[in-house]
Design an enzyme around this catalytic site. Structure first.
Site, PDB file in Angstrom:
ATOM      1  N   GLU A  92       0.852  -1.189   0.000  1.00  0.00           N
ATOM      2  CA  GLU A  92       0.000   0.000   0.000  1.00  0.00           C
ATOM      3  C   GLU A  92       0.884   1.234   0.000  1.00  0.00           C
ATOM      4  OE1 GLU A  92      -1.023  -2.104   2.850  1.00  0.00           O
ATOM      5  OE2 GLU A  92      -2.831  -2.953   1.949  1.00  0.00           O
ATOM      6  N   TYR A 102       8.202   2.096  -7.411  1.00  0.00           N
ATOM      7  CA  TYR A 102       7.535   0.801  -7.563  1.00  0.00           C
ATOM      8  C   TYR A 102       7.225   0.511  -9.036  1.00  0.00           C
ATOM      9  CZ  TYR A 102       6.911   1.385  -2.510  1.00  0.00           C
ATOM     10  OH  TYR A 102       7.129   1.584  -1.168  1.00  0.00           O
TER      11      TYR A 102
HETATM   12  C1  LIG Z   1      10.529   6.009  -1.302  1.00  0.00           C
HETATM   13  C2  LIG Z   1      12.019   5.917  -0.931  1.00  0.00           C
HETATM   14  C3  LIG Z   1      12.275   4.616  -0.179  1.00  0.00           C
HETATM   15  C4  LIG Z   1      12.855   5.931  -2.228  1.00  0.00           C
HETATM   16  O1  LIG Z   1      14.214   5.767  -1.877  1.00  0.00           O
HETATM   17  P1  LIG Z   1      15.368   6.683  -2.543  1.00  0.00           P
HETATM   18  O2  LIG Z   1      16.669   6.084  -2.178  1.00  0.00           O
HETATM   19  O3  LIG Z   1      15.126   8.090  -2.173  1.00  0.00           O
HETATM   20  O4  LIG Z   1      15.064   6.488  -4.125  1.00  0.00           O
HETATM   21  P2  LIG Z   1      16.101   6.162  -5.269  1.00  0.00           P
HETATM   22  O5  LIG Z   1      17.186   7.178  -5.288  1.00  0.00           O
HETATM   23  O6  LIG Z   1      16.501   4.728  -5.162  1.00  0.00           O
HETATM   24  O7  LIG Z   1      15.210   6.380  -6.564  1.00  0.00           O
HETATM   25  C5  LIG Z   1      14.431   5.302  -7.086  1.00  0.00           C
HETATM   26  C6  LIG Z   1      13.311   5.866  -7.932  1.00  0.00           C
HETATM   27  O8  LIG Z   1      12.368   6.537  -7.092  1.00  0.00           O
HETATM   28  C7  LIG Z   1      11.801   7.639  -7.812  1.00  0.00           C
HETATM   29  N1  LIG Z   1      12.225   8.887  -7.196  1.00  0.00           N
HETATM   30  C8  LIG Z   1      13.247   9.073  -6.315  1.00  0.00           C
HETATM   31  N2  LIG Z   1      13.305  10.376  -5.939  1.00  0.00           N
HETATM   32  C9  LIG Z   1      12.324  10.997  -6.620  1.00  0.00           C
HETATM   33  C10 LIG Z   1      11.872  12.352  -6.660  1.00  0.00           C
HETATM   34  N3  LIG Z   1      12.466  13.317  -5.931  1.00  0.00           N
HETATM   35  N4  LIG Z   1      10.812  12.671  -7.452  1.00  0.00           N
HETATM   36  C11 LIG Z   1      10.191  11.709  -8.164  1.00  0.00           C
HETATM   37  N5  LIG Z   1      10.560  10.395  -8.173  1.00  0.00           N
HETATM   38  C12 LIG Z   1      11.625  10.057  -7.416  1.00  0.00           C
HETATM   39  C13 LIG Z   1      12.355   7.551  -9.211  1.00  0.00           C
HETATM   40  O9  LIG Z   1      11.507   6.691  -9.979  1.00  0.00           O
HETATM   41  C14 LIG Z   1      13.690   6.900  -8.954  1.00  0.00           C
HETATM   42  O10 LIG Z   1      14.232   6.291 -10.114  1.00  0.00           O
HETATM   43  P3  LIG Z   1      14.988   7.230 -11.210  1.00  0.00           P
HETATM   44  O11 LIG Z   1      16.047   7.982 -10.442  1.00  0.00           O
HETATM   45  O12 LIG Z   1      15.557   6.263 -12.188  1.00  0.00           O
HETATM   46  O13 LIG Z   1      13.955   8.133 -11.802  1.00  0.00           O
HETATM   47  C15 LIG Z   1      12.467   7.135  -0.063  1.00  0.00           C
HETATM   48  O14 LIG Z   1      12.175   8.325  -0.759  1.00  0.00           O
HETATM   49  C16 LIG Z   1      11.829   7.189   1.316  1.00  0.00           C
HETATM   50  O15 LIG Z   1      12.348   6.628   2.275  1.00  0.00           O
HETATM   51  N6  LIG Z   1      10.693   7.907   1.454  1.00  0.00           N
HETATM   52  C17 LIG Z   1      10.032   8.051   2.767  1.00  0.00           C
HETATM   53  C18 LIG Z   1       9.364   6.779   3.231  1.00  0.00           C
HETATM   54  C19 LIG Z   1       8.370   6.282   2.208  1.00  0.00           C
HETATM   55  O16 LIG Z   1       7.595   7.047   1.628  1.00  0.00           O
HETATM   56  N7  LIG Z   1       8.355   4.944   1.991  1.00  0.00           N
HETATM   57  C20 LIG Z   1       7.416   4.297   1.076  1.00  0.00           C
HETATM   58  C21 LIG Z   1       6.149   3.961   1.790  1.00  0.00           C
HETATM   59  S1  LIG Z   1       4.973   3.134   0.716  1.00  0.00           S
END
Ligand SMILES: CC(C)(COP(=O)(O)OP(=O)(O)OC[C@H]1O[C@@H](n2cnc3c(N)ncnc32)[C@H](O)[C@@H]1OP(=O)(O)O)[C@@H](O)C(=O)NCCC(=O)NCCS
Length: 150
Positions: free
Chosen positions: A108, A120
């Site tokens: 979710e 995702y």
């Molecule tokens: C969601 C989360 C785990 C992603 O981890 P991250 O290390 O920041 O993301 P990554 O650097 O690995 O990026 C992976 C992909 O996420 C997306 N993404 C990352 N940052 C983004 C941004 N600022 N805007 C839009 N998409 C973004 C992109 O699709 C990216 O792939 P791309 O760089 O090829 O476009 C992190 O942002 C987080 O911890 N968020 C808070 C907690 C949360 O929301 N968890 C999910 C609950 S369902």
């Protein structure tokens, strides 16, 4: 020196630092008791941490029941977001699920959480439904996303 990234199973010793990240990243943070229950006692739960130069900077978990997996959480400490750590950790969870014989993985996600939804989608997850008012802190809807992995 190049950055060393290491993903490994979460243990009870990680709970303090994971709880700090939990508080930084979620408006309704899990307590240490919930984390302990998940990591130590829940036989259906699989949790992993990602280390950056030997420091835990993120974690993820899932429940696996028969051939079905549900991601329960994934978070990267804000200072380390946007460096592909979330992506590597999520890939690790998918690979672990595959190894455990999982056929279908779901989760979710808040409708407002476009960053997570984007990540995702990169792994083939698609929206499969809406849970109205799923998040009790602000009554936000959850999108259910899923993927077949076998
Ligand atoms: C969601 C989360 C785990 C992603 O981890 P991250 O290390 O920041 O993301 P990554 O650097 O690995 O990026 C992976 C992909 O996420 C997306 N993404 C990352 N940052 C983004 C941004 N600022 N805007 C839009 N998409 C973004 C992109 O699709 C990216 O792939 P791309 O760089 O090829 O476009 C992190 O942002 C987080 O911890 N968020 C808070 C907690 C949360 O929301 N968890 C999910 C609950 S369902």
């Amino acid at each position: 020196m190049s950055d060393a990234i290491h993903i490994r199973e979460m243990t009870q010793e990680d709970i303090d630092v994971v709880h700090e990240i939990e508080k930084e990243t979620y408006s309704t943070a899990w307590t240490k008791d919930i984390l302990t229950q998940e990591v130590v006692h829940n036989k259906h739960a699989f949790y992993a941490v990602v280390e950056w130069n030997d420091v835990v900077v993120g974690y993820a978990g899932m429940w696996v029941v028969f051939d079905d997996a549900q991601i329960t959480t994934i978070a990267i400490s804000p200072a380390f977001q946007g460096r592909k750590l979330g992506e590597q950790l999520f890939k690790h969870m998918l690979e672990s699920a595959y190894t455990l014989g999982v056929q279908r993985l779901s989760l979710e996600v808040r409708v407002s959480n476009i960053v997570a939804q984007n990540m995702y989608r990169k792994f083939g997850l698609v929206p499969g439904g809406l849970r109205k008012g799923y998040y009790t802190d602000n009554n936000e809807d959850a999108i259910v996303m899923w993927v077949n992995i076998k």
